[in-house]
Design an enzyme around this catalytic site. Structure first.
Site, PDB file in Angstrom:
ATOM      1  N   ASP A 694       0.827  -1.193   0.000  1.00 35.53           N
ATOM      2  CA  ASP A 694       0.000   0.000   0.000  1.00 35.53           C
ATOM      3  C   ASP A 694       0.873   1.259   0.000  1.00 35.53           C
ATOM      4  O   ASP A 694       0.600   2.228  -0.711  1.00 35.53           O
ATOM      5  CB  ASP A 694      -0.901  -0.060   1.246  1.00 35.53           C
ATOM      6  CG  ASP A 694      -1.951   1.008   1.205  1.00 35.53           C
ATOM      7  OD1 ASP A 694      -2.675   1.069   0.195  1.00 35.53           O
ATOM      8  OD2 ASP A 694      -2.029   1.808   2.162  1.00 35.53           O
ATOM      9  N   LYS A 698       1.443   4.496  -2.764  1.00 32.20           N
ATOM     10  CA  LYS A 698       1.421   5.925  -2.432  1.00 32.20           C
ATOM     11  C   LYS A 698       2.688   6.630  -2.921  1.00 32.20           C
ATOM     12  O   LYS A 698       2.615   7.723  -3.477  1.00 32.20           O
ATOM     13  CB  LYS A 698       1.252   6.118  -0.927  1.00 32.20           C
ATOM     14  CG  LYS A 698      -0.123   5.653  -0.446  1.00 32.20           C
ATOM     15  CD  LYS A 698      -0.233   5.750   1.069  1.00 32.20           C
ATOM     16  CE  LYS A 698      -1.570   5.172   1.527  1.00 32.20           C
ATOM     17  NZ  LYS A 698      -1.616   5.014   2.987  1.00 32.20           N
TER      18      LYS A 698
END
Ligand code: ASP
Ligand code: MG
Length: 833
Positions: A694, A698
């Protein structure tokens, strides 16, 4: 009773003309309102002339009967019966029983006459325009006769007047031209002799010098009122209709349209040519010539002041007065190299069209003279093409002019107002409002008088254009965003609550209204092309929602074609993202915390921006990184102001932040991960967090926004878990393995501690490379003293070289994420014209 005298001194005659339209005399109750309006004037001793239309729909029915009879179809008799009964019902309801028989008898005579006339048509199987004028004259003759009787029986002296004795015309049946000299004299003479009773005059009808019945064109009763008003030099002509006056736009299409208190004669003429047919256009002329004001009033809302049409074009607060439209038009394009620099082309073109009585709505010619475009009624399009091609047959054969191309499915939108000529920037506003909403303009025309700018758009864009323009010109301070929300989990619900709580503030401080028009989660969806009440959205959606079909949801958004649309995706679904391109191409802005769109292939990332730019909409995703923290915006601001990114370092996962910030002497790594899971900080399988995937997404987004063309595979992610933990089959097994590996983590920690450092799971972007690694940082590093589950992002740039620019705060949670989404929605609004 006032004594009426002609040409009284300097003052306008204190008389007024009241004209009642078909709907005003359409039903018993509306006729009652008409009677009370007249009675009130009477009680105030005001001198008045009354002109009325036929009962609503009667003129159409009379025409239909004439045509049926001419086709030897005797079903016209049924319509006749129906019309007869409608008039009788009025008499029964509004005239007391003992007075009825006389009225019935008189009406019967008139209906017999009408029946004979129709029978004649039936026999000769033919109806001319001339005969039709006689047929339709019955409508006004009946309605005005009944009005006069009702008043008389109520004790108000009233006199039925057949306007065929007053208004004289040529014999252009169906749309006759008035002979003012003769008519004015007849009118003045009649009124000089009949001043003690209210004259109730038939609208619409007139006659030739041979006393053949003519009419003044459909809607012509207004004109009758103006002719009388001008001849008698009255104080005001009141047109009583079924709307509140002249509105800024058509209220059926533009919900926020409002009544204009004043318009000038010229504006009224410009506006009456378009959609909103509040008055019959020729009406303005006689009043204008004598400076007699016209007031538009609503029979169904008589206390409302309506619109005053007069010499004064009061500017009010707005540069324009109204936005009108013609729903259906066709555009003809005449072009060819043989037109350039040749005089007489347009002369021949328009003469040819005029000879064939093709009415041209709008004309444009580029200064290159290569083409002339003209808008006509679609029913004239083919004929116009033939006429033009015939006129230029020679040039077409010689390839100097191309065959005429017809484009249909178009509408004309016109922005109108006398004050436009003193103001610049109007067309800029017009085109940017249309452009922002993806409306393509096919042709533009502005008269040099500058009272009117007309543009041709696709008919499917008409409603959107009218609304967008209305908003831009009249509600420049109050904007509406139409919001579609997909994803109604914690973030979605919180967002809706925040919008609801802030609505008053937004309206007051930002003049922004957020209008909910669509809701969906994976199960149910609800759409409205008007509005979904925000207070009760959940019950409504539960009750009226249908099974979710995203493709249908998106197609509906496109078919509603509302202006200023924002699509909010609060999901983390890949499927929703597949519709983004389609939405942007339909000029819908997108706001989303969903990272998937930005972290797919670079080509996909690029395409979204290209589409948003092309269609003048926004794609905003501040919450992709650090939830509500201003990370994306800060990066953008740095770059647009010319700064250069040297390095970005960040802790972009609240979960990993918490885990490593808590990993101190005397605490076991496994226990911290357990605690994080119990607190709900982790994914159901904490390895989804610990894998760093994750975070990789980003930093990929930050890297791309910094200008790097990176693919997901280009991000180096350190796998911090030993093999046994990765291989564990279940979450429980994972925790067992994590416990077994306690020493592994403790060793890493200890090693760092010995160097005076702490462990931090950091995403880094530097030298064109992005990575996510577990690093040991010392006390000089801004991440050293991080605590709790905060995110932290540090930008080292040309400007912030000595000490980086650091953003720190909670980077997860429904409240802050929803607030970030909300801020993006408001940001979309700030880009609006
Ligand atoms: N009754 C006529 C029409 O319907 C005239 C009018 O209403 O103004 O056109
Ligand atoms: Mg009418």
């Amino acid at each position: 009773m006032k004594i009426f005298s002609l040409h009284s001194a300097k003052n306008k005659n204190t008389m007024k003309v009241l004209k009642f339209g078909g709907t005003s005399v359409g039903t018993v109750s509306s006729i009652n309102s008409v009677i009370s309006i007249i009675t009130e004037n009477h009680n105030k001793n005001l001198s008045q002339v009354v002109v009325s239309s036929a009962l609503s729909g009667v003129t159409n029915k009379l025409i239909a009967m004439g045509k049926l009879a001419a086709e030897s179809n005797d079903s016209y008799l049924e319509t006749l019966k129906e019309i007869e009964n409608r008039h009788y019902d009025v008499v029964k309801a509004l005239i007391d029983v003992k007075s009825q028989s006389k009225v019935f008898a008189n009406l019967k005579i008139v209906f017999n006459e009408l029946e004979d006339l129709l029978h004649g048509i039936f026999l000769i199987k033919e109806v001319s325009v001339r005969t039709l004028d006689l047929v339709v004259s019955f409508g006004e003759r009946l309605s005005n006769y009944i009005l006069a009787e009702i008043l008389t029986i109520k004790g108000i002296a009233a006199n039925y007047v057949d306007a065929r004795t007053l208004i004289k015309t040529d014999n252009n049946f169906g749309n006759a031209r008035v002979n003012f000299e003769v008519s004015n004299a007849l009118i003045q003479k009649h009124f000089a002799a009949n001043y003690s009773a209210i004259q109730i005059v038939t609208g619409f009808i007139s006659s030739t010098d041979k006393n053949e019945t003519t009419t003044l064109g459909r809607g012509g009763s207004d004109y009758t009122a103006a002719i009388l008003g001008a001849a008698l030099d009255v104080e005001v002509i009141e047109i009583w209709t079924d709307v509140d006056g002249i509105l800024t736009s058509d209220p059926r299409v533009v919900k926020k349209a409002f009544t204009l208190p004043t318009v000038s004669y010229i504006e009224a003429m410009e506006m009456s040519h378009f959609g909103a047919k509040v008055i019959y256009p020729p009406t303005v002329q006689p009043a204008f010539a004598k400076s007699i004001p016209i007031r538009i009033k609503n029979t169904f809302n008589p206390s409302f002041e309506g619109t005053l049409i007069s010499n004064k074009a009061e500017s009010g607060n707005f540069i324009i007065k109204g936005i009108s439209s013609i729903g259906d038009t066709a555009l003809l394009n005449v072009q060819g190299g043989g037109m350039v620099g040749i005089t007489g082309i347009s002369g021949r073109l328009f003469s040819a069209l005029a000879r064939q009585q093709v009415n041209v709505i709008l004309i444009t010619q580029a200064s290159s003279e290569f083409s002339i475009s003209l808008a006509v009624d679609p029913s004239d399009a083919e004929r116009a093409k033939e006429v033009i091609e015939e006129e230029f047959a020679h040039e077409i054969r010689g390839n100097k002019i191309e065959p005429v191309v017809i484009e249909t499915g178009l509408s004309v939108v016109a922005v109108i107002g006398e004050n436009m000529k003193e103001n610049s920037g109007i067309s800029a506003k017009l085109f940017s409002a249309l452009g922002m909403n993806g409306v393509n303009v096919k042709a533009i025309a502005q008269g040099s008088s500058e009272y009117n700018i007309s543009v041709v758009v696709k008919k499917i864009d008409l409603s959107k254009s009218l609304n967008a323009l209305h908003e831009a010109f009249f509600l420049s301070d109050v904007k509406t965003l139409n919001l579609y929300i997909v994803g109604l989990g914690l973030i979605g619900k919180t967002l809706i609550k925040q919008i609801q709580n802030q609505s008053e503030y937004l309206a007051k401080k930002h003049s922004l209204t957020i209008n909910l028009v669509g809701l969906a989660n994976s199960k149910k969806m609800l759409l409205s092309n008007d509005s979904i009440e925000i207070e009760s959205w959940e019950e409504n959606w539960e009750k009226n929602g249908t099974e979710t079909n995203l493709a249908e949801f998106v197609n509906t958004i496109k078919s509603y074609n509302l202006p200023n649309c924002v699509f909010v995706d609060n999901t983390s679904s890949k499927e929703v993202v597949t519709h983004y391109n389609d939405l942007l191409a339909a000029s819908v802005s997108i706001v989303t915390p969903n990272k998937l769109a930005n972290s797919g292939t670079y080509a996909e990332y690029k395409q979204l921006r290209k589409l948003a730019k092309k269609h003048g909409v926004k794609f905003l995703y501040e919450t992709n990184v650090g939830a509500g923290l201003p990370v994306i915006n800060t990066l953008e601001d740095l770059l647009t102001s010319g700064d250069e990114i040297i390095r970005i370092e960040a802790i972009l996962s609240g979960t990993l932040s918490f885990i490593f910030n808590s990993f101190k002497e005397g605490v076991r790594f496994v226990d911290i991960v357990k605690e994080a899971k119990e607190k709900g900080f982790t994914e159901p399988d904490p390895r989804d967090d610990l894998s760093g995937m994750d975070v990789a997404r980003k930093i990929l987004i930050l890297a791309r926004d910094s200008g790097l063309e990176l693919e997901p595979n280009d991000i180096e992610v350190e796998n911090i878990l030993p093999k046994s933990c990765n291989d564990a089959k279940t979450v429980e097994d994972f925790f067992v393995e994590l416990e077994n590996e306690n020493q592994f983590f403790e060793n890493r920690r200890k090693q760092a501690e010995n160097e005076g450092k702490v462990l931090r799971f950091i995403a880094t972007l530097e030298n064109g490379k992005a990575s996510v690694t577990l690093r040991a940082v010392d006390a000089t590093h801004p991440f050293y003293s991080l605590s709790g589950s905060d995110n932290i992002i540090s930008f080292t740039t040309e400007r912030y070289k000595e000490r980086p620019l650091v953003i720190k705060g909670p980077g997860a949670g429904a409240e802050v994420t929803a607030a970030g989404v909300f801020a993006d929605i408001v940001k979309v609004f700030h880009y609006l014209v």
